[in-house]
Design a protein around this motif. Structure first.
Motif, PDB file in Angstrom:
ATOM      1  N   MET A 142       0.912  -1.489  -0.065  1.00 41.74           N
ATOM      2  CA  MET A 142       0.139   0.127   0.119  1.00 41.74           C
ATOM      3  C   MET A 142       0.737   1.338  -0.075  1.00 41.74           C
ATOM      4  O   MET A 142       0.424   2.428   0.211  1.00 41.74           O
ATOM      5  N   ARG A 143       2.128   1.135  -0.354  1.00 37.01           N
ATOM      6  CA  ARG A 143       2.932   2.279  -0.006  1.00 37.01           C
ATOM      7  C   ARG A 143       2.570   3.507  -0.822  1.00 37.01           C
ATOM      8  O   ARG A 143       3.010   4.590  -0.833  1.00 37.01           O
ATOM      9  N   THR A 144       2.006   3.089  -2.152  1.00 42.64           N
ATOM     10  CA  THR A 144       1.733   4.067  -3.093  1.00 42.64           C
ATOM     11  C   THR A 144       0.499   5.118  -3.044  1.00 42.64           C
ATOM     12  O   THR A 144       0.050   5.809  -3.608  1.00 42.64           O
ATOM     13  N   GLY A 145      -0.095   4.868  -1.918  1.00 39.48           N
ATOM     14  CA  GLY A 145      -1.176   5.189  -1.324  1.00 39.48           C
ATOM     15  C   GLY A 145      -1.297   6.868  -1.531  1.00 39.48           C
ATOM     16  O   GLY A 145      -2.253   7.437  -2.316  1.00 39.48           O
TER      17      GLY A 145
ATOM     18  N   ALA B 105      -8.745   5.274 -16.372  1.00 38.58           N
ATOM     19  CA  ALA B 105      -9.722   4.062 -16.427  1.00 38.58           C
ATOM     20  C   ALA B 105     -10.316   4.033 -17.858  1.00 38.58           C
ATOM     21  O   ALA B 105     -10.548   2.824 -18.493  1.00 38.58           O
ATOM     22  N   GLU B 106     -10.410   5.381 -18.673  1.00 41.88           N
ATOM     23  CA  GLU B 106     -10.558   5.170 -20.117  1.00 41.88           C
ATOM     24  C   GLU B 106      -9.794   4.112 -20.774  1.00 41.88           C
ATOM     25  O   GLU B 106     -10.572   3.602 -21.687  1.00 41.88           O
ATOM     26  N   ARG B 107      -8.661   4.430 -20.868  1.00 36.59           N
ATOM     27  CA  ARG B 107      -7.682   3.718 -21.784  1.00 36.59           C
ATOM     28  C   ARG B 107      -7.174   2.206 -21.095  1.00 36.59           C
ATOM     29  O   ARG B 107      -7.114   1.335 -21.967  1.00 36.59           O
ATOM     30  N   SER B 108      -7.154   2.419 -19.617  1.00 33.71           N
ATOM     31  CA  SER B 108      -6.634   0.965 -19.459  1.00 33.71           C
ATOM     32  C   SER B 108      -7.778  -0.072 -18.854  1.00 33.71           C
ATOM     33  O   SER B 108      -7.524  -1.186 -18.765  1.00 33.71           O
ATOM     34  N   GLY B 109      -8.801   0.621 -18.773  1.00 35.97           N
ATOM     35  CA  GLY B 109      -9.998  -0.116 -18.118  1.00 35.97           C
ATOM     36  C   GLY B 109      -9.987  -0.349 -16.505  1.00 35.97           C
ATOM     37  O   GLY B 109     -10.948  -1.094 -16.289  1.00 35.97           O
ATOM     38  N   LEU B 110      -9.265   0.212 -16.089  1.00 38.80           N
ATOM     39  CA  LEU B 110      -8.919  -0.004 -14.590  1.00 38.80           C
ATOM     40  C   LEU B 110      -9.012   1.131 -13.846  1.00 38.80           C
ATOM     41  O   LEU B 110      -8.572   2.262 -14.462  1.00 38.80           O
ATOM     42  N   PRO B 111      -9.388   1.135 -12.709  1.00 38.99           N
ATOM     43  CA  PRO B 111      -9.207   2.415 -11.749  1.00 38.99           C
ATOM     44  C   PRO B 111      -7.867   2.616 -11.303  1.00 38.99           C
ATOM     45  O   PRO B 111      -7.100   1.727 -11.109  1.00 38.99           O
ATOM     46  N   LEU B 112      -7.839   3.958 -11.127  1.00 32.21           N
ATOM     47  CA  LEU B 112      -6.323   4.318 -10.519  1.00 32.21           C
ATOM     48  C   LEU B 112      -6.406   3.912  -8.975  1.00 32.21           C
ATOM     49  O   LEU B 112      -6.926   4.452  -8.036  1.00 32.21           O
ATOM     50  N   ALA B 113      -5.536   2.740  -8.738  1.00 33.32           N
ATOM     51  CA  ALA B 113      -5.333   2.430  -7.558  1.00 33.32           C
ATOM     52  C   ALA B 113      -3.925   1.604  -7.127  1.00 33.32           C
ATOM     53  O   ALA B 113      -3.382   1.505  -8.068  1.00 33.32           O
ATOM     54  N   THR B 114      -3.663   1.700  -5.979  1.00 37.65           N
ATOM     55  CA  THR B 114      -2.334   1.189  -5.240  1.00 37.65           C
ATOM     56  C   THR B 114      -2.221  -0.343  -5.712  1.00 37.65           C
ATOM     57  O   THR B 114      -1.352  -0.783  -5.859  1.00 37.65           O
ATOM     58  N   TYR B 115      -3.237  -1.103  -6.311  1.00 36.92           N
ATOM     59  CA  TYR B 115      -3.215  -2.420  -6.504  1.00 36.92           C
ATOM     60  C   TYR B 115      -2.510  -2.550  -7.810  1.00 36.92           C
ATOM     61  O   TYR B 115      -1.798  -3.678  -7.876  1.00 36.92           O
ATOM     62  N   PHE B 116      -2.403  -1.562  -8.706  1.00 38.75           N
ATOM     63  CA  PHE B 116      -1.710  -2.043 -10.104  1.00 38.75           C
ATOM     64  C   PHE B 116      -0.203  -1.333 -10.148  1.00 38.75           C
ATOM     65  O   PHE B 116       0.120  -0.902  -8.985  1.00 38.75           O
TER      66      PHE B 116
END
Lengths: 255, 508
Positions: B106-109, B125-136
């Motif tokens: 979670m360091r990139t929080g 989100a538009e291009r990658s299909g994913l939300p901007l989150a620490t997960y990626f």
């Protein structure tokens, strides 16, 4: 008559030392206390750790008595643990043999089914995990009975219920069947629990060769056996291979 | 003719496994080795990439020896890997730049909060299909570039390479410093936030937004194609596939048709539905992701419901609380009581993933009374897996307009009959498990075997799928409704625990 086994004497001394000490002991302390070479003490401790009789602290590297010692009298392998360790091999056995697979353990003179894999033909089948089977009329039961003196003794005083014409109801005949199971390394049932069905099973062994369960296949007698009602050697080999693979994962590798 | 096999490598979060499969898709041998989890600070999780590589070097010969097979009997090797875990290494020496930052980290929080306010954030989100989150992965690359002196310059000069675990392993297998190929596959590249989901290529806008130099990125390839020949570990064997572990499980469950859905229960749980050759946008907190891409064929997309903590809660129960000795013993303990006694555990250890996506949430145990025993807690631990599955299935039904008729489950937790029965009960649909629960490994093997012609086509793979077990729902509708309501109220109580402005990684 062979003499005393030195490493067992030393292992016993290590256990006594740990039991007498208030805290944990390092390998160096143990070696010094018993006048052993450090490597020797370490080897014995590793073996004791493998069977759960001692535990090593992850942080300090020191040893204490293991939880397994407290449960010596009770079954040492949780049945859910057994299923988890066996699941891959049970699947492979069902897939190779084309038959349903069950894993059983002893429970109060019966076989407790702890795992069930469907026959891989995608027909509708019902899970029967948790059900109880008779020891004397199933391949799983006979595989367990043959390796457990207590179970064999307990059944000697009971009336063996007859399910079919071929069910073994004579205790002496059952004892002979158990001897054959120990000699052959596998057990069979041929129309002994229900007409038209047969099964093959082999014991699963844990540390030290202790039998902790049995794995087997069951299905229509014409698929499991040849025309002379003898279990197909190919299927027997699959069952024994699966039992060996599970045993290897449980640490009973030499069997 | 000598029998031939396919080898799969499952580089997972807690261990690396080599499994050898035969032509019937049957498991022939398994070798496994766990690696160390490093937690240098609260919220930080790291792995040592060298340790993982050395583990592979050790277990691969073990798996072959167990089956009595030599490397020349292996038709291909395929890799499935923990996704989003970020490795940087020196192209010349082959030495990793520090440890890998794991997907749970979670360091990139704070960085992600900052990026979310930056111009262009909507583009992610538009291009990658994913939300901007620490997960990626992308924020992790950026974090490493920001926090390692001189690293950005070296990355721009192409001296430092980025990869997820499959890239790291393929590069090493194919020769490492001595001619290793630097590639990734669409399913893994698609989890960085740097790939355009439509074109399946690195996107300049996204690279700019995250400040990631293109020179450090691997080449994006199909999931199923020959990347090269192994020169180490399996000398001479073709490397035929790489997929993120969850996509590999989708493949292993032979979910090749739109609408087919699987759920893999491991550390976390991941429900994926095949949506065909067009990406489907989610309105209910699911991720749009690439399912797989076979050679030159069009990519197949999937909707994904990610649950961060399922099996990890059982591990915590074992290691953190010490209430059980081994994970499977939780079933024994849970069966010692008839119900949860009114107790619920919501394992929001690092926030909640799908369908909530609340990074500020933290875990709770609610409904504690003096009546509660460790048996009730064990039940609540297992029920948490079932209810989290229910929330994701509800979202999947809403997004797809379909209603799930049965769930194909796999993964280690399917050996727990109580959990599987609970899942069937709370979903009110039958749950099935396939004959091979190791679908992650099987999927990697299938994909690699397909690449080299060991298996001819998808239909052949489908015929290998057989039902091994089936759990049917047996819960009163009224009880299901009441329990679901309790669960939802428990989940609400996890929200807003970490206050805004507080660095989630630094929180206690």
């Amino acid at each position: 008559m062979p003499g005393p086994v030195q490493s067992i004497e030393r292992a016993a001394a290590i256990l006594r030392l740990l039991a007498a000490s208030s805290g944990r002991l390092g390998v160096g302390e143990i070696a010094r206390s018993l006048g052993l070479a450090r490597g020797t003490a370490h080897g014995i401790l590793r073996t004791l750790e493998r069977v759960g009789f001692v535990e090593q602290d992850g942080g300090t590297g020191k040893y204490q008595l293991g939880a397994a010692l407290l449960h010596l009298g009770t079954s040492y392998l949780d049945v859910n643990e057994l299923r988890s360790r066996a699941i891959n091999w049970a699947d492979a056995l069902a897939s190779r043999s084309g038959e349903a697979v069950r894993i059983g353990t002893l429970l109060e003179g019966r076989v407790l089914v702890v795992h069930h894999v469907f026959r891989p033909d995608d027909t509708l089948q019902a899970m029967d995990v948790g059900s109880l089977l008779p020891l004397h009329a199933t391949a799983l039961g006979k595989a367990l009975l043959a390796h457990d003196a207590n179970a064999a003794a307990s059944i000697r005083d009971t009336v063996l219920e007859s399910y079919c014409r071929r069910t073994i109801t004579d205790p002496r005949e059952l004892a002979r069947a158990a001897t054959r199971v120990r000699e052959n390394g596998w057990a069979a049932e041929v129309e002994e629990l229900s007409i038209g069905d047969a099964g093959i099973a082999a014991p699963i062994r844990g540390y030290g060769g202790l039998v902790v369960g049995a794995i087997g296949i069951s299905g229509a007698v014409e698929r499991i056996c040849d025309a002379r009602r003898v279990p197909e050697p190919r299927l027997v080999a699959y069952v024994r291979d699966a039992a060996r693979a599970v045993s290897r994962d449980l640490g009973g590798s030499r069997w | 003719m000598t029998e031939r096999y396919v080898m799969s490598i499952d580089q997972g979060t807690t261990s690396t496994r080599c499994i050898l499969f035969d032509h019937g898709g049957r498991l022939v041998s398994v070798a496994q080795r766990e690696h160390r989890q490093h937690f240098p600070r609260p919220g930080w999780v790291e792995h040592d990439p060298m340790e993982i590589w050395r583990n592979l070097e050790r277990i691969a010969p073990e798996a072959l020896a167990q089956a009595g097979v030599t490397a020349d009997q292996v038709a291909a090797v395929g890799i499935a890997n923990q996704r989003e875990t970020t490795v940087l290494w020196d192209r010349v020496t082959g030495v990793p730049i520090g440890r890998a930052i794991v997907w749970q980290d979670m360091r990139t929080g704070a960085l992600v909060d900052e990026l979310a306010r930056a111009p262009g954030a909507a583009m992610v989100a538009e291009r990658s299909g994913l939300p901007l989150a620490t997960y990626f992965s992308a924020p992790r690359i950026r974090w490493l570039l920001d926090h390692t002196p001189g690293l950005r310059e070296r990355a721009e000069r192409g001296e430092v390479l980025f990869g997820t675990m499959e890239s790291w392993l393929v590069w090493n297998l194919s020769g490492g410093v001595d001619g290793g190929v630097h590639v990734t596959d669409v399913t893994n590249a698609g989890r960085t936030l740097l790939m355009d989901l439509q074109t399946l290529a690195w996107d300049d806008g996204l690279l700019d937004f995250f400040g990631v130099p293109r020179a450090m990125l691997p080449e994006i390839r199909s999931s199923t194609e020959t990347y090269g020949t192994a020169r180490r570990v399996f000398p001479g064997v073709l490397i035929g596939a790489a997929l993120g572990d969850q996509q590999a499980a989708l493949f292993g469950q032979t979910c090749f048709a739109p609408g087919e859905t699987k759920c893999t229960y491991g550390t976390g749980a991941f429900l994926l539905m095949n949506t065909g050759t067009a990406p489907v946008k989610s309105d209910n907190g699911l991720l749009t992701t690439v399912g797989y891409k076979i050679g030159g064929e069009p990519a197949v997309y999937a909707l994904e419901g990610s649950i961060a903590i399922t099996g990890a809660l059982v591990q915590w129960f074992r290691d953190g609380l010490g209430l059980i000795g081994t994970a499977p013993e939780i079933e024994t303990l849970a069966r010692s009581v008839g119900d949860n006694g009114g107790c619920y555990i919501v394992p929001a250890f690092s926030g909640l993933f799908a369908p909530h996506w609340r990074s500020e949430a933290r875990g709770i145990i609610v409904g504690l009374t003096s009546y509660i025993t460790k048996g009730h807690l064990a039940r609540a631990v297992l029920e948490a897996t079932a209810w989290q599955t229910r929330e994701v299935v509800d979202a999947m039904n809403a997004d797809s307009g379909l209603s799930l008729k049965e769930l194909k489950a796999d993964g280690g937790m399917t050996s727990d009959n109580l959990v599987m029965q609970m899942v069937a009960d709370v979903l009110n649909v039958p749950v099935e498990r396939p004959m091979v629960v190791e679908t992650v490994s099987l999927g990697a093997a299938y994909a690699a075997g397909l690449a080299v012609g060991y298996w001819a086509d998808l239909e052949g793979l489908r015929r290998n799928w057989h039902r091994a077990a089936r759990w049917v729902p047996a819960m009163e509708p009224a009880r299901r409704a009441a329990e679901y309501d309790n669960w939802k109220r428990a989940v609400e109580r996890t929200f807003d625990w970490i206050r805004s402005g507080e660095d989630p990684a630094a929180a206690p």
